[in-house]
Design a protein around this motif. Structure first.
Motif, PDB file in Angstrom:
ATOM      1  N   THR A  43      44.904 125.706  87.473  1.00  0.00           N
ATOM      2  CA  THR A  43      44.775 124.267  87.343  1.00  0.00           C
ATOM      3  C   THR A  43      43.332 123.847  87.536  1.00  0.00           C
ATOM      4  O   THR A  43      42.704 124.206  88.525  1.00  0.00           O
ATOM      5  CB  THR A  43      45.664 123.561  88.384  1.00  0.00           C
ATOM      6  N   GLN A  44      42.801 123.099  86.580  1.00  0.00           N
ATOM      7  CA  GLN A  44      41.423 122.630  86.620  1.00  0.00           C
ATOM      8  C   GLN A  44      41.405 121.132  86.336  1.00  0.00           C
ATOM      9  O   GLN A  44      42.251 120.624  85.589  1.00  0.00           O
ATOM     10  CB  GLN A  44      40.582 123.345  85.553  1.00  0.00           C
ATOM     11  N   PRO A  45      40.423 120.389  86.883  1.00  0.00           N
ATOM     12  CA  PRO A  45      40.286 118.967  86.541  1.00  0.00           C
ATOM     13  C   PRO A  45      40.026 118.790  85.043  1.00  0.00           C
ATOM     14  O   PRO A  45      39.321 119.583  84.435  1.00  0.00           O
ATOM     15  CB  PRO A  45      39.067 118.524  87.352  1.00  0.00           C
ATOM     16  N   TYR A  46      40.613 117.732  84.479  1.00  0.00           N
ATOM     17  CA  TYR A  46      40.493 117.471  83.052  1.00  0.00           C
ATOM     18  C   TYR A  46      40.280 115.977  82.839  1.00  0.00           C
ATOM     19  O   TYR A  46      40.907 115.148  83.485  1.00  0.00           O
ATOM     20  CB  TYR A  46      41.763 117.924  82.332  1.00  0.00           C
ATOM     21  N   PHE A  47      39.392 115.635  81.937  1.00  0.00           N
ATOM     22  CA  PHE A  47      39.178 114.244  81.539  1.00  0.00           C
ATOM     23  C   PHE A  47      39.263 114.196  80.022  1.00  0.00           C
ATOM     24  O   PHE A  47      38.561 114.940  79.338  1.00  0.00           O
ATOM     25  CB  PHE A  47      37.801 113.743  82.007  1.00  0.00           C
ATOM     26  N   GLY A  48      40.143 113.336  79.523  1.00  0.00           N
ATOM     27  CA  GLY A  48      40.293 113.283  78.081  1.00  0.00           C
ATOM     28  C   GLY A  48      40.797 111.948  77.585  1.00  0.00           C
ATOM     29  O   GLY A  48      41.203 111.072  78.359  1.00  0.00           O
ATOM     30  N   TRP A  49      40.776 111.793  76.285  1.00  0.00           N
ATOM     31  CA  TRP A  49      41.253 110.612  75.607  1.00  0.00           C
ATOM     32  C   TRP A  49      42.133 111.080  74.461  1.00  0.00           C
ATOM     33  O   TRP A  49      41.778 111.990  73.714  1.00  0.00           O
ATOM     34  CB  TRP A  49      40.054 109.816  75.074  1.00  0.00           C
ATOM     35  N   GLY A  50      43.319 110.436  74.333  1.00  0.00           N
ATOM     36  CA  GLY A  50      44.234 110.833  73.280  1.00  0.00           C
ATOM     37  C   GLY A  50      44.750 109.656  72.476  1.00  0.00           C
ATOM     38  O   GLY A  50      44.670 108.501  72.900  1.00  0.00           O
ATOM     39  N   TRP A  51      45.297 109.963  71.319  1.00  0.00           N
ATOM     40  CA  TRP A  51      45.845 108.957  70.421  1.00  0.00           C
ATOM     41  C   TRP A  51      47.089 109.536  69.765  1.00  0.00           C
ATOM     42  O   TRP A  51      47.136 110.718  69.414  1.00  0.00           O
ATOM     43  CB  TRP A  51      44.796 108.604  69.366  1.00  0.00           C
ATOM     44  N   ARG A  52      48.112 108.696  69.620  1.00  0.00           N
ATOM     45  CA  ARG A  52      49.333 109.085  68.923  1.00  0.00           C
ATOM     46  C   ARG A  52      49.677 107.973  67.948  1.00  0.00           C
ATOM     47  O   ARG A  52      49.617 106.791  68.292  1.00  0.00           O
ATOM     48  CB  ARG A  52      50.463 109.288  69.934  1.00  0.00           C
ATOM     49  N   SER A  53      50.082 108.341  66.720  1.00  0.00           N
ATOM     50  CA  SER A  53      50.273 107.347  65.655  1.00  0.00           C
ATOM     51  C   SER A  53      51.459 106.422  65.905  1.00  0.00           C
ATOM     52  O   SER A  53      51.404 105.255  65.568  1.00  0.00           O
ATOM     53  CB  SER A  53      50.412 108.033  64.300  1.00  0.00           C
ATOM     54  N   SER A  54      52.532 106.918  66.510  1.00  0.00           N
ATOM     55  CA  SER A  54      53.704 106.067  66.706  1.00  0.00           C
ATOM     56  C   SER A  54      54.678 106.724  67.674  1.00  0.00           C
ATOM     57  O   SER A  54      54.750 107.943  67.769  1.00  0.00           O
ATOM     58  CB  SER A  54      54.401 105.836  65.361  1.00  0.00           C
ATOM     59  N   HIS A  55      55.426 105.879  68.356  1.00  0.00           N
ATOM     60  CA  HIS A  55      56.495 106.383  69.229  1.00  0.00           C
ATOM     61  C   HIS A  55      57.859 106.230  68.561  1.00  0.00           C
ATOM     62  O   HIS A  55      58.889 106.511  69.156  1.00  0.00           O
ATOM     63  CB  HIS A  55      56.496 105.629  70.569  1.00  0.00           C
TER      64      HIS A  55
END
Length: 121
Positions: A43-55
């Protein structure tokens, strides 16, 4: 995130030598050198940004971009274990490990990029 690891084996050909921590060793002296470099383990620290088109139900797309902190570990040894009988070789291998670790540590984070397709029921 899965472990990020590289495994390599070095075997000089045609009378070439290894340069380990500034000392030359011939293949006849030590045979092959095996190495493992682990960039991230567990387990390591993670910083990210994500996008999903639709739920909603149906076909969709997603993407994620970020960085994960690295935790470098480097290990070198000879295939025949010659470093166990030769203290100088053992010290040169440990010095070479530190040099490789310093080179990898120049980038304290590992970039992550994911692009994918999803289907939601």
């Amino acid at each position: 995130m899965p472990d990020i690891e590289a495994n390599v084996t070095g075997t000089p050909q045609n009378g070439m030598t290894y340069d380990l921590n500034g000392t030359d060793y011939s293949a006849a002296q030590i045979s092959s050198v095996v190495g493992t470099a682990t960039v991230s383990d567990g387990t390591q620290p993670y910083f990210g940004w994500g996008w999903r088109s639709s739920h909603k139900s149906g076909l969709g797309f997603f993407s994620e971009f970020g960085v994960v902190a690295t935790d470098i570990d480097v290990s070198l040894y000879t295939t025949n274990g010659f470093e166990n009988a030769d203290q100088a070789l053992q010290q040169d291998l440990r010095g070479e490990e530190e040099s490789l670790k310093d080179d990898i540590d120049k980038l304290p984070v590992f970039p992550v990029a994911l692009i994918g397709i999803t289907y939601t029921f």
